[in-house]
Design a protein around this motif. Structure first.
Motif, PDB file in Angstrom:
ATOM      1  N   GLU A  70      11.897   3.783  -3.765  1.00 41.49           N
ATOM      2  CA  GLU A  70      12.189   3.499  -2.353  1.00 41.49           C
ATOM      3  C   GLU A  70      13.670   3.146  -2.165  1.00 41.49           C
ATOM      4  O   GLU A  70      14.314   3.604  -1.221  1.00 41.49           O
ATOM      5  CB  GLU A  70      11.331   2.323  -1.843  1.00 41.49           C
ATOM      6  CG  GLU A  70       9.844   2.637  -1.710  1.00 41.49           C
ATOM      7  CD  GLU A  70       9.120   2.643  -3.047  1.00 41.49           C
ATOM      8  OE1 GLU A  70       9.257   1.669  -3.811  1.00 41.49           O
ATOM      9  OE2 GLU A  70       8.433   3.638  -3.340  1.00 41.49           O
ATOM     10  N   THR A  71      14.192   2.349  -3.086  1.00 39.08           N
ATOM     11  CA  THR A  71      15.601   1.959  -2.991  1.00 39.08           C
ATOM     12  C   THR A  71      16.519   3.176  -3.105  1.00 39.08           C
ATOM     13  O   THR A  71      17.504   3.300  -2.362  1.00 39.08           O
ATOM     14  CB  THR A  71      15.959   0.942  -4.096  1.00 39.08           C
ATOM     15  OG1 THR A  71      15.192  -0.246  -3.900  1.00 39.08           O
ATOM     16  CG2 THR A  71      17.436   0.572  -4.054  1.00 39.08           C
ATOM     17  N   LEU A  72      16.183   4.091  -4.035  1.00 39.98           N
ATOM     18  CA  LEU A  72      17.059   5.258  -4.251  1.00 39.98           C
ATOM     19  C   LEU A  72      17.205   6.130  -3.010  1.00 39.98           C
ATOM     20  O   LEU A  72      18.223   6.792  -2.841  1.00 39.98           O
ATOM     21  CB  LEU A  72      16.540   6.106  -5.420  1.00 39.98           C
ATOM     22  CG  LEU A  72      16.937   5.667  -6.822  1.00 39.98           C
ATOM     23  CD1 LEU A  72      16.553   6.722  -7.837  1.00 39.98           C
ATOM     24  CD2 LEU A  72      18.436   5.391  -6.917  1.00 39.98           C
ATOM     25  N   LEU A  73      16.206   6.098  -2.137  1.00 43.50           N
ATOM     26  CA  LEU A  73      16.293   6.880  -0.912  1.00 43.50           C
ATOM     27  C   LEU A  73      17.434   6.397  -0.011  1.00 43.50           C
ATOM     28  O   LEU A  73      17.843   7.089   0.913  1.00 43.50           O
ATOM     29  CB  LEU A  73      14.959   6.841  -0.154  1.00 43.50           C
ATOM     30  CG  LEU A  73      13.807   7.579  -0.856  1.00 43.50           C
ATOM     31  CD1 LEU A  73      12.496   7.351  -0.125  1.00 43.50           C
ATOM     32  CD2 LEU A  73      14.105   9.075  -0.977  1.00 43.50           C
ATOM     33  N   ALA A  86      14.728  13.783  -9.342  1.00 48.42           N
ATOM     34  CA  ALA A  86      14.705  15.022  -8.546  1.00 48.42           C
ATOM     35  C   ALA A  86      13.539  15.006  -7.552  1.00 48.42           C
ATOM     36  O   ALA A  86      13.683  15.429  -6.397  1.00 48.42           O
ATOM     37  CB  ALA A  86      14.604  16.229  -9.474  1.00 48.42           C
ATOM     38  N   GLU A  87      12.426  14.484  -8.012  1.00 45.03           N
ATOM     39  CA  GLU A  87      11.232  14.373  -7.159  1.00 45.03           C
ATOM     40  C   GLU A  87      11.513  13.418  -5.978  1.00 45.03           C
ATOM     41  O   GLU A  87      11.177  13.711  -4.831  1.00 45.03           O
ATOM     42  CB  GLU A  87      10.100  13.827  -8.033  1.00 45.03           C
ATOM     43  CG  GLU A  87       8.754  13.692  -7.393  1.00 45.03           C
ATOM     44  CD  GLU A  87       7.788  12.978  -8.347  1.00 45.03           C
ATOM     45  OE1 GLU A  87       7.327  11.883  -7.985  1.00 45.03           O
ATOM     46  OE2 GLU A  87       7.530  13.499  -9.455  1.00 45.03           O
ATOM     47  N   ILE A  88      12.166  12.289  -6.264  1.00 44.35           N
ATOM     48  CA  ILE A  88      12.489  11.299  -5.228  1.00 44.35           C
ATOM     49  C   ILE A  88      13.417  11.900  -4.171  1.00 44.35           C
ATOM     50  O   ILE A  88      13.211  11.735  -2.966  1.00 44.35           O
ATOM     51  CB  ILE A  88      13.133  10.045  -5.858  1.00 44.35           C
ATOM     52  CG1 ILE A  88      12.117   9.293  -6.717  1.00 44.35           C
ATOM     53  CG2 ILE A  88      13.709   9.119  -4.782  1.00 44.35           C
ATOM     54  CD1 ILE A  88      12.734   8.296  -7.690  1.00 44.35           C
ATOM     55  N   TYR A  89      14.451  12.617  -4.645  1.00 42.54           N
ATOM     56  CA  TYR A  89      15.431  13.200  -3.717  1.00 42.54           C
ATOM     57  C   TYR A  89      14.976  14.530  -3.115  1.00 42.54           C
ATOM     58  O   TYR A  89      15.654  15.093  -2.261  1.00 42.54           O
ATOM     59  CB  TYR A  89      16.780  13.388  -4.427  1.00 42.54           C
ATOM     60  CG  TYR A  89      17.575  12.109  -4.577  1.00 42.54           C
ATOM     61  CD1 TYR A  89      18.439  11.672  -3.571  1.00 42.54           C
ATOM     62  CD2 TYR A  89      17.472  11.333  -5.722  1.00 42.54           C
ATOM     63  CE1 TYR A  89      19.163  10.504  -3.700  1.00 42.54           C
ATOM     64  CE2 TYR A  89      18.200  10.148  -5.875  1.00 42.54           C
ATOM     65  CZ  TYR A  89      19.047   9.741  -4.846  1.00 42.54           C
ATOM     66  OH  TYR A  89      19.765   8.578  -4.985  1.00 42.54           O
TER      67      TYR A  89
END
Length: 258
Positions: free
Chosen positions: A190-193, A232-235
């Motif tokens: 969540e933070t990386l978003l 990669a999945e998160i982004y």
């Protein structure tokens, strides 16, 4: 291309099968491994591994906060001596603060951290920052250097969106993302978003923090690919693109041209 920006492959955990560990890293697509020092006891083994794998493994020099105790002055003298010699170091690291295990030497940890930051500026080297249970202290120390050429990596970032925003104020710095991002209860996705891809680098922290699906086993540089897949999945971007951007970020920090 994959880059492991933080790996301790010179520790005894790898003494039995280091060539195989290196081979697996190459097979996984890893083209650079950056090695942070711990203290005077690890310099020889780290330099030896880097000498055996030139152009693949790169050493840093620094005094780790958990090695700061009554002998910190002697330890700092060793770091200074190494820097003053004909050195091949690409960064000063890993340095910082660790208040998770023990707060006894907080004053000394702060002194050691600041001294090594000054040396980084003197030698024009990036720094790699270890921060555990010490965010506010780290932020306060670093704030004094906002208008300097200081660059580096906040290693093993696992914080909140608010903490990420504060660290992103330091324009020459990247956030180091490792296997923690794959852990089931991690809030890091969540933070990386809230963090631009242009501000992160990938790392393993081998032999620690092994990503899923190998969590619980010894970590090694090849596993940086599992962190890549998760990021990669998160982004919601192709792995190839994420590896290209994060690798470019890493080479930029360490001042290495492809």
């Amino acid at each position: 291309m994959l880059i492991d920006t933080h790996s301790h492959l010179f520790l005894e955990e790898f003494s039995e099968d280091l060539p195989q560990v290196m081979e697996r890293a190459r097979e996984a697509g890893v083209s650079y491994i950056f090695m942070p020092n711990i203290d005077s006891t690890t310099i020889d083994s780290m330099l030896s591994v880097c000498a055996d794998y030139p152009g693949f493994c790169y050493p840093m020099i620094g005094l780790h906060p958990t090695s700061v105790n009554e002998t910190y002055e002697q330890e700092l003298a060793v770091v200074r001596e190494q820097l003053a010699g004909d050195n091949q170091f690409v960064a000063i690291g890993e340095i910082g603060l660790d208040l998770y295990w023990d707060k006894t030497f907080l004053k000394e940890q702060l002194l050691v951290f600041e001294k090594q930051i000054e040396w980084a500026l003197e030698y024009r080297l990036p720094i790699v920052i270890h921060s555990r249970d010490a965010f506010e202290y780290i932020y306060k120390v670093m704030s004094a250097y906002k208008n300097t050429p200081l660059t580096g990596i906040f290693h093993s970032f696992t914080g909140t969106p608010e903490e990420a925003a504060k660290l992103l104020e330091f324009e020459g710095f990247m956030l180091g993302i490792n296997g923690v991002v794959t852990f089931k209860k991690s809030t890091l996705p969540e933070t990386l978003l809230t963090v631009p891809l242009e501000r992160i680098v990938l790392e393993t922290d081998s032999p620690y923090l092994t990503p899923v699906p190998n969590r619980g086993k010894r970590n090694e540089s090849a596993n940086v690919k599992d962190t890549l897949v998760k990021v990669a999945e998160i982004y919601r971007m192709p792995s190839e693109y994420v590896s290209q951007v994060t690798s470019g970020n890493a080479l930029k920090v360490f001042g290495i041209r492809k």
